[in-house]
Design an enzyme around this catalytic site. Structure first.
Site, mmCIF file in Angstrom:
data_model
loop_
_atom_site.group_PDB
_atom_site.id
_atom_site.type_symbol
_atom_site.label_atom_id
_atom_site.label_comp_id
_atom_site.label_asym_id
_atom_site.label_seq_id
_atom_site.Cartn_x
_atom_site.Cartn_y
_atom_site.Cartn_z
ATOM 1 N N ILE A 34 45.886 33.496 33.058
ATOM 2 C CA ILE A 34 45.061 32.346 32.680
ATOM 3 C C ILE A 34 43.748 32.799 32.075
ATOM 4 O O ILE A 34 43.325 32.331 31.025
ATOM 5 C CB ILE A 34 44.788 31.455 33.910
ATOM 6 C CG1 ILE A 34 46.103 30.867 34.439
ATOM 7 C CG2 ILE A 34 43.820 30.344 33.558
ATOM 8 C CD1 ILE A 34 45.924 30.086 35.738
ATOM 9 N N ALA A 35 43.047 33.719 32.777
ATOM 10 C CA ALA A 35 41.726 34.130 32.319
ATOM 11 C C ALA A 35 41.392 35.476 32.931
ATOM 12 O O ALA A 35 41.950 35.878 33.954
ATOM 13 C CB ALA A 35 40.672 33.098 32.715
ATOM 14 N N ALA A 40 37.774 40.122 38.181
ATOM 15 C CA ALA A 40 39.178 39.856 38.477
ATOM 16 C C ALA A 40 39.841 39.146 37.310
ATOM 17 O O ALA A 40 39.180 38.653 36.394
ATOM 18 C CB ALA A 40 39.290 39.006 39.741
ATOM 19 N N VAL A 42 42.756 36.072 36.552
ATOM 20 C CA VAL A 42 43.386 34.911 37.185
ATOM 21 C C VAL A 42 44.720 34.647 36.508
ATOM 22 O O VAL A 42 44.810 34.620 35.277
ATOM 23 C CB VAL A 42 42.477 33.668 37.096
ATOM 24 C CG1 VAL A 42 43.132 32.492 37.814
ATOM 25 C CG2 VAL A 42 41.116 33.959 37.711
ATOM 26 N N LYS A 57 44.165 35.021 41.911
ATOM 27 C CA LYS A 57 43.018 35.786 41.424
ATOM 28 C C LYS A 57 43.163 37.212 41.930
ATOM 29 O O LYS A 57 43.104 37.467 43.133
ATOM 30 C CB LYS A 57 41.719 35.168 41.922
ATOM 31 C CG LYS A 57 40.474 35.854 41.396
ATOM 32 C CD LYS A 57 39.225 35.087 41.826
ATOM 33 C CE LYS A 57 37.961 35.727 41.282
ATOM 34 N NZ LYS A 57 36.761 34.984 41.701
ATOM 35 N N ASP A 151 26.565 32.377 41.221
ATOM 36 C CA ASP A 151 27.094 32.677 39.883
ATOM 37 C C ASP A 151 27.562 31.388 39.215
ATOM 38 O O ASP A 151 28.659 31.306 38.684
ATOM 39 C CB ASP A 151 28.231 33.690 39.978
ATOM 40 C CG ASP A 151 28.531 34.349 38.632
ATOM 41 O OD1 ASP A 151 27.615 34.425 37.791
ATOM 42 O OD2 ASP A 151 29.677 34.783 38.427
#
Length: 649
Positions: A34-35, A40, A42, A57, A151
Site C-alpha cells: 500500500i505505502a 516501515a 504497509v 505494517k 508525528d
C-alpha cells in the site's frame, strides 16, 4: 473510488517486493503493497485464520536489528490498543516472523489526506474542518489517555471510501512530557510538522500535536506548507524563528476566524497554544459556528493540484542544530522541496533568486555567529557537562548500563509505589531525563515497587467517624455502612470491615464498615393490650413506641392495640421503634335472618355477611336440614367476625 484511492490500494507492479505473496507468521497472506514510510512498509493482507482483510505494517529489516526501533515500533501496538476510539486505526495483533517485525491493523480502503491534497490542492474551509474535527477527536482521546502522537501529518490521516476519517501511525507515541530516547542531539519526526520545542529540546507534550494540526490546517486551506526551504535545515530554522503566516495571505478572502485558528494552534511558544487537542477541537467548533455558509463553502483561487515529491514528509531522524547543509547533487531531490504557492505581485516581492541569496547569506551569518559563540562556551565548560539519558520505564539494570555509557554514576536507588509503572522499573530520576549534568556526576533512580498495597486496619470497637478517619490515614476510602446484631460490640460501634482486617488492598480502595445494632431484642406480643400497658411492655425491652395516626376496626375493644409492627417474636435492636395501630372496636354488621332456610344456604348467607357459623343440632336435629333458630335474631347487629350459632331441627 478516487484515483488516489486506486493508487493507494493497487499493487505497484514496477517494484518486485519480496513480501508480496508470502504468509507471515503462518497466518497473514501479503497481497499488495500500500505505502512505504521512513520506518516501515504497509501492505494489504488477508488474515487466513479469521478470513478478513487487514493492513500489515512491516518494519524495514534494516531497522528491525535495532532494539530501540523495535521497541518504538511495538509501542505503537500497545499505545493504540489503549485507544478505543472510532477515529483511531485499530491494532489487532503484533508479532515477528524471522527478521520481519509487524503490526496487524484495521484496513481502511480509501486514501490519505496527502493524496487528497496532491489531487485538489487547497480545500474549501468546510471540507478542511470536516477532516480536522475527527482528527482532533482521535488525538484528544490519546491526550486524555496520557499519550502524544508526535508525528501528525497528512500521510497519517486516512479517509475511507465511506467518508470516515481515522488517525494512523502511533509509532512515535510517548508518555506525556518525556524526552526522546534516540540519538543524542537528534529528533525523530517529520520536518514540515515539527514544533519548535521538538527541534530545540526533543520534548513532546500534547501541544506538539496541536502545532502539527495547525500546520495541517494551513496546508488544507492553502494547498502548501507554511515553511518551505531548499533543505531540511532551512525548514527547521523557519519553524524556530518564523511564525506560521495567516492562510488569508496565500488565499485572499479566507475568514479571519480561520487565520485566528491557525495562529492559535501553531504559536511558536507552546504556552500560547491550546493545551491539548480537546481544547483545540472546542475552538474549531466555535470558529465553525461563527462562519457563514458562504465563508465555509468559499472555493480557494488556487484549488489546484500542488506538485509533491513522493519522498518528502517521511518520518526520519533529524539533527536538532539548525545549520546550512550542502546543496544536493544535480538531479537529487531534496527531502522537503515542494511547489511554492503563487507569489504576490512582483512589485511587492523581490525576485526569487535575489531573495534566496539574501536569505541564504542571512542564514549563514546567523549560523556562523551561533557556532562562534557556541565554540567559546564549549571551550570554557561544555566538555565538562553531559545530559541525563532517558531512563523512564527501564529496568534498574538497563538504567545502570545507560548511565555508565553516558559516563555517569548511580548515586542512590530509591523505591516507591506506582500504579502505572511495573515493579522493578524506573519511575523517575534526579536530575530528570534531558537535564544538564556534570560529567562523572551521579543520578538518583526511583524504582517502582509496583502498585501500593495497604493492609486493612482492625477497626472493631471504633466509632464510625473515627473508623473512617483511620481508613483515610491508611490510604483507603470509607465505603458503604451496613448494620448487624452483635452480642459483644456495643450498639453504634464498628463490628468489622469488609474485607476483613489484615487484608491487603490497593491504596484508595473502598472499605465497607459493619456497625453494631447491639444484642437483638425479641419484640413482645402487645396486641389486645391497652395502649399504656403496651408502652410499658415495649419500654422494658428498650424499644420505642409510635402510635399510628389511623385506627382500624378489629375484634379488640376501642383503645386497645389492634396491630403491631414489627410483629411479636421479631428481632429488633435496642432503641428501635415499634409502631402500634389502635382499635376503634369491632365493626357492627346486620345479621341476616336465616330461620326456615336450609342449613347450607343459611351458612353461606351468614359467612358472606362476615360471620363465623356454628351448628347446634342436639339429639333431635341429627338428621334435620332446616334452621329453626339463630343466636342473634335476624335484623340485629353483631360484631363482624363474631360467631352466630344456628339451631337445626
Amino acid at each position: 473510488m478516487s484515483a488516489a484511492a486506486r493508487r493507494l490500494t493497487r499493487v505497484d507492479t514496477t517494484l518486485q517486493d519480496p513480501l508480496v505473496g508470502q504468509v507471515l507468521d503462518g497466518r497473514y497472506r501479503v497481497d499488495a503493497r500500500i505505502a512505504a514510510g521512513g520506518m516501515a512498509t504497509v501492505y494489504r493482507a488477508l488474515d487466513t485464520r479469521l478470513d478478513r482483510v487487514l493492513a500489515l505494517k512491516v518494519m524495514h529489516p534494516a531497522l528491525a536489528a535495532d532494539a530501540s526501533f523495535v521497541e518504538r515500533f511495538i509501542r505503537e501496538a500497545k499505545s493504540v490498543a489503549r485507544l478505543a476510539h472510532p477515529n483511531v486505526v485499530q491494532v489487532f495483533d503484533q508479532g515477528t516472523d524471522g527478521s520481519y517485525v509487524y503490526l496487524a491493523m484495521e484496513y481502511v480502503p480509501g486514501c490519505t489526506l496527502r493524496d487528497v491534497l496532491r489531487e485538489r490542492g487547497a480545500l474549501q474551509p468546510r471540507a478542511a474542518l470536516d477532516i480536522l474535527e475527527p482528527v482532533l477527536a482521535a488525538l484528544g482521546a490519546a491526550h486524555r489517555a496520557g499519550l502524544v502522537h508526535r508525528d501528525m501529518k497528512p500521510e497519517n490521516v486516512l479517509i475511507g471510501d465511506d467518508g470516515r476519517v481515522k488517525v494512523a501511525d502511533f509509532g512515535l507515541v510517548r508518555a506525556v512530557d518525556t524526552v526522546t530516547d534516540h540519538t543524542a542531539g537528534a529528533v525523530l519526526g517529520t520536518v514540515s510538522y515539527l514544533a519548535p520545542e521538538q527541534i530545540e529540546h526533543g520534548t513532546a507534550d500534547p501541544r506538539v500535536d496541536v502545532y502539527a494540526c495547525g500546520v495541517v490546517l494551513y496546508e488544507m486551506l492553502t494547498g502548501g506548507k507554511p515553511h518551505q526551504g531548499d533543505s531540511p535545515a532551512q525548514v527547521l530554522y523557519r519553524h524556530l524563528h518564523e511564525d506560521v503566516p495567516p492562510p488569508s495571505a496565500a488565499v485572499p478572502g479566507l475568514a479571519y476566524e480561520l487565520d485566528d485558528l491557525v495562529a492559535a494552534a501553531s504559536a511558536r511558544a507552546p504556552e500560547h497554544r491550546p493545551p491539548d487537542a480537546v481544547a483545540l477541537l472546542a475552538r474549531v467548533r466555535q470558529a465553525r459556528a461563527a462562519l457563514g455558509a458562504d465563508q465555509l463553502d468559499a472555493v480557494p483561487p488556487q484549488a489546484v493540484a500542488v506538485a509533491h515529491d513522493a519522498s518528502e514528509d517521511r518520518t526520519s531522524v533529524l539533527p536538532r542544530l539548525v545549520a546550512p547543509r550542502p546543496e544536493p547533487p544535480a538531479g537529487e531531490e531534496s527531502l522537503h522541496r515542494t511547489r511554492r504557492l503563487p507569489a504576490p505581485p512582483a512589485a511587492d516581492v523581490p525576485p526569487r533568486t535575489a531573495r534566496h541569496r539574501r536569505s541564504l547569506f542571512s542564514l549563514v551569518a546567523v549560523v556562523l555567529l551561533v557556532l562562534g559563540v557556541g565554540t567559546g562556551v564549549w571551550y570554557i565548560n561544555s566538555g565538562q557537562f553531559t545530559k541525563v539519558p532517558p531512563l523512564l520505564t527501564k529496568t534498574e539494570a538497563q538504567a545502570r548500563q545507560r548511565l555508565s555509557a553516558a559516563g555517569l554514576e548511580v548515586g542512590r536507588v530509591r523505591h516507591a509505589h506506582s500504579d502505572v509503572v511495573r515493579r522493578g522499573r524506573v519511575i523517575s530520576t534526579d536530575p530528570e531525563p534531558g537535564a544538564r549534568i556534570r560529567s562523572n556526576g551521579s543520578v538518583v533512580l526511583t524504582v517502582s515497587d509496583g502498585p501500593a498495597t495497604v493492609k486493612v486496619p482492625d477497626l472493631k470497637g471504633y466509632a464510625p467517624d473515627k473508623a473512617k478517619a483511620r481508613l483515610r490515614q491508611e490510604g483507603l476510602e470509607p465505603g458503604m455502612v451496613t448494620r448487624a446484631f452483635s452480642d459483644d460490640v456495643p450498639q453504634g460501634f464498628v463490628i468489622r470491615t469488609d474485607p476483613g482486617a489484615g487484608t491487603e488492598r490497593h491504596a484508595g480502595s473502598a472499605i465497607a464498615l459493619v456497625v453494631s445494632k447491639g444484642s437483638p431484642v425479641e419484640v413482645p406480643e402487645v396486641t389486645g393490650d391497652d395502649l399504656e400497658d403496651a408502652r410499658q411492655a415495649l419500654a422494658e425491652k428498650g424499644l420505642k413506641v409510635k402510635v399510628a395516626a389511623q385506627e382500624v376496626n378489629s375484634e379488640f375493644d376501642a383503645g386497645q392495640v389492634a396491630r403491631q409492627s414489627p410483629a411479636a417474636g421479631s428481632r429488633a435492636a435496642g432503641g428501635d421503634t415499634v409502631t402500634l395501630t389502635l382499635s376503634k372496636g369491632p365493626e357492627m354488621v346486620e345479621v341476616p335472618d336465616v330461620v326456615g332456610d336450609g342449613v347450607d344456604e343459611a351458612k353461606k348467607e351468614l359467612r358472606d355477611a362476615g360471620f363465623q357459623v356454628e351448628e347446634d343440632r342436639g339429639l333431635l336435629g341429627l338428621f334435620g336440614d332446616t334452621v329453626r333458630d339463630q343466636s342473634v335474631a335476624g335484623g340485629d347487629k353483631a360484631p363482624k367476625g363474631s360467631t352466630i350459632t344456628i339451631t337445626i331441627r
